[in-house]
Motif scaffolding. Structure first.
Motif, PDB file in Angstrom:
ATOM      1  N   GLY A  16       0.823  -1.213   0.000  1.00  0.00           N
ATOM      2  CA  GLY A  16       0.000   0.000   0.000  1.00  0.00           C
ATOM      3  C   GLY A  16       0.852   1.256   0.000  1.00  0.00           C
ATOM      4  N   THR A  17       1.885   1.251   0.851  1.00  0.00           N
ATOM      5  CA  THR A  17       2.778   2.411   0.982  1.00  0.00           C
ATOM      6  C   THR A  17       3.440   2.746  -0.358  1.00  0.00           C
ATOM      7  N   GLN A  18       3.983   1.721  -1.002  1.00  0.00           N
ATOM      8  CA  GLN A  18       4.729   1.955  -2.249  1.00  0.00           C
ATOM      9  C   GLN A  18       3.798   2.175  -3.432  1.00  0.00           C
ATOM     10  N   ALA A  19       2.658   1.471  -3.435  1.00  0.00           N
ATOM     11  CA  ALA A  19       1.730   1.604  -4.564  1.00  0.00           C
ATOM     12  C   ALA A  19       1.214   3.038  -4.643  1.00  0.00           C
ATOM     13  N   GLU A  20       0.932   3.609  -3.483  1.00  0.00           N
ATOM     14  CA  GLU A  20       0.414   4.977  -3.453  1.00  0.00           C
ATOM     15  C   GLU A  20       1.431   5.953  -4.060  1.00  0.00           C
ATOM     16  N   ARG A  21       2.690   5.796  -3.676  1.00  0.00           N
ATOM     17  CA  ARG A  21       3.749   6.683  -4.209  1.00  0.00           C
ATOM     18  C   ARG A  21       3.918   6.523  -5.705  1.00  0.00           C
ATOM     19  N   LEU A  22       4.014   5.251  -6.142  1.00  0.00           N
ATOM     20  CA  LEU A  22       4.280   4.994  -7.556  1.00  0.00           C
ATOM     21  C   LEU A  22       3.112   5.464  -8.424  1.00  0.00           C
ATOM     22  N   ALA A  23       1.903   5.210  -7.949  1.00  0.00           N
ATOM     23  CA  ALA A  23       0.722   5.616  -8.726  1.00  0.00           C
ATOM     24  C   ALA A  23       0.694   7.143  -8.845  1.00  0.00           C
ATOM     25  N   SER A  25       3.274   9.239  -8.689  1.00  0.00           N
ATOM     26  CA  SER A  25       4.350   9.791  -9.521  1.00  0.00           C
ATOM     27  C   SER A  25       4.169   9.461 -11.007  1.00  0.00           C
ATOM     28  N   HIS A  26       3.413   8.408 -11.331  1.00  0.00           N
ATOM     29  CA  HIS A  26       3.237   8.033 -12.739  1.00  0.00           C
ATOM     30  C   HIS A  26       1.815   8.257 -13.248  1.00  0.00           C
ATOM     31  N   GLY A  27       0.980   8.903 -12.444  1.00  0.00           N
ATOM     32  CA  GLY A  27      -0.385   9.202 -12.891  1.00  0.00           C
ATOM     33  C   GLY A  27      -1.226   7.958 -13.142  1.00  0.00           C
ATOM     34  N   LEU A  28      -1.045   6.931 -12.294  1.00  0.00           N
ATOM     35  CA  LEU A  28      -1.824   5.694 -12.460  1.00  0.00           C
ATOM     36  C   LEU A  28      -2.985   5.669 -11.473  1.00  0.00           C
ATOM     37  N   LEU A  29      -4.043   4.975 -11.846  1.00  0.00           N
ATOM     38  CA  LEU A  29      -5.139   4.730 -10.907  1.00  0.00           C
ATOM     39  C   LEU A  29      -4.638   3.689  -9.899  1.00  0.00           C
ATOM     40  N   HIS A  30      -4.710   4.019  -8.603  1.00  0.00           N
ATOM     41  CA  HIS A  30      -4.284   3.068  -7.567  1.00  0.00           C
ATOM     42  C   HIS A  30      -5.510   2.382  -7.006  1.00  0.00           C
ATOM     43  N   LEU A  31      -5.608   1.073  -7.248  1.00  0.00           N
ATOM     44  CA  LEU A  31      -6.765   0.323  -6.736  1.00  0.00           C
ATOM     45  C   LEU A  31      -6.294  -0.635  -5.667  1.00  0.00           C
ATOM     46  N   ASP A  35      -8.190  -1.152   0.809  1.00  0.00           N
ATOM     47  CA  ASP A  35      -8.737   0.191   1.077  1.00  0.00           C
ATOM     48  C   ASP A  35     -10.200   0.274   0.657  1.00  0.00           C
ATOM     49  N   LEU A  36     -10.519  -0.309  -0.495  1.00  0.00           N
ATOM     50  CA  LEU A  36     -11.903  -0.227  -0.983  1.00  0.00           C
ATOM     51  C   LEU A  36     -12.841  -0.991  -0.045  1.00  0.00           C
ATOM     52  N   LEU A  37     -12.369  -2.127   0.464  1.00  0.00           N
ATOM     53  CA  LEU A  37     -13.199  -2.891   1.415  1.00  0.00           C
ATOM     54  C   LEU A  37     -13.362  -2.121   2.728  1.00  0.00           C
ATOM     55  N   LEU A  83      -2.821  -2.343  -9.435  1.00  0.00           N
ATOM     56  CA  LEU A  83      -3.662  -3.114  -8.511  1.00  0.00           C
ATOM     57  C   LEU A  83      -2.821  -3.538  -7.320  1.00  0.00           C
ATOM     58  N   ASP A  84      -3.313  -3.230  -6.132  1.00  0.00           N
ATOM     59  CA  ASP A  84      -2.544  -3.466  -4.905  1.00  0.00           C
ATOM     60  C   ASP A  84      -3.374  -4.378  -3.997  1.00  0.00           C
TER      61      ASP A  84
END
Ligand code: B4P
Length: 182
Positions: A16-23, A25-31, A35-37, A83-84
């Motif tokens: 979660g920590t890294q996915a948020e940063r990478l998404a 910085s690269h303009g990706l949708l972070h799913l 978190d959604l649950l 997708l995380d």
């Protein structure tokens, strides 16, 4: 770098920590299915009520429920995504493959984040979320070994797997991830 990717790894590896940063910085949708649950639980929806007890036991929420959440988010999105925490078992991986075929958005890369069990337990105890007590954490780790770890072989055989060991600072892990995905 790939623009359609997923992160796999044991609970607490820092997905979660890294996915948020990478998404970001690269303009990706972070799913993040976690978190959604948790958002559904907070909203008190029927879906959230069904998920809450399962999550607090450290088990996996039903494939149908999680898949419906992912489908609803991806089918109306045309850019890149990350997708995380999904897929969490082979059935979810097969369902994702079918969904991505339907949407004509093939997966490009899978990043595996690894860390030894004791460090995982310490990080999660320090995080202190509702499902972060030691007994539940150990159970989540065994669910990971049994149900999620088979994905490693699955994606390795497809030639899509990249690995990082997520020890060190958040910054140091982020650098390793950038290098692995470059
Ligand atoms: P998730 O929400 O996916 O969470 P997680 O695996 O526990 O954590 P993550 O690896 O993202 O670690 P984080 O960055 O937070 O799952 C929770 C539950 O949801 C599951 O048990 C399941 O019930 C349900 N669920 C989710 N997806 C599902 C699916 N597809 N199917 C069925 N059920 C599903 O990092 C952990 C801690 O470490 C944080 O406090 C962070 O600050 C710290 N940290 C991170 N990097 C660090 C570093 N480099 N050094 C030190 N600390 C670090």
């Amino acid at each position: 770098m790939s623009h359609r990717l997923l992160f796999v790894g044991p609970p607490g590896a820092g997905k979660g920590t890294q996915a948020e940063r990478l998404a970001a910085s690269h303009g990706l949708l972070h799913l993040s299915t976690g978190d959604l649950l948790r958002a559904e639980v907070k909203a008190g929806s029927d879906l959230g009520k069904e998920a809450e007890a399962v999550m607090n036991r450290g088990e996996l929420v039903s494939d149908e429920l999680v898949l419906a959440i992912v489908r609803s988010r991806l089918q109306n999105h045309s850019g890149g995504w990350l997708l995380d925490g999904f897929p969490r078992n082979l059935a979810q991986a097969e369902a994702l493959n079918a969904l991505l075929g339907e949407l004509n958005q093939p997966l490009q890369s899978v990043l595996l984040m690894e860390l030894d069990d004791e460090e995982l337990v310490q990080r999660l105890l320090a995080r202190g979320r509702a499902d972060d007590n030691e007994e539940v954490i150990r159970h989540r780790l065994s669910v990971y070994r049994e149900q999620t770890a088979p994905l490693i072989n699955h994606y390795e055989q497809r030639g899509q797997l990249k690995r990082v060991v997520s020890t060190g600072t958040i910054e140091a892990v982020a650098e390793q991830i950038n290098a692995a995905l470059a």
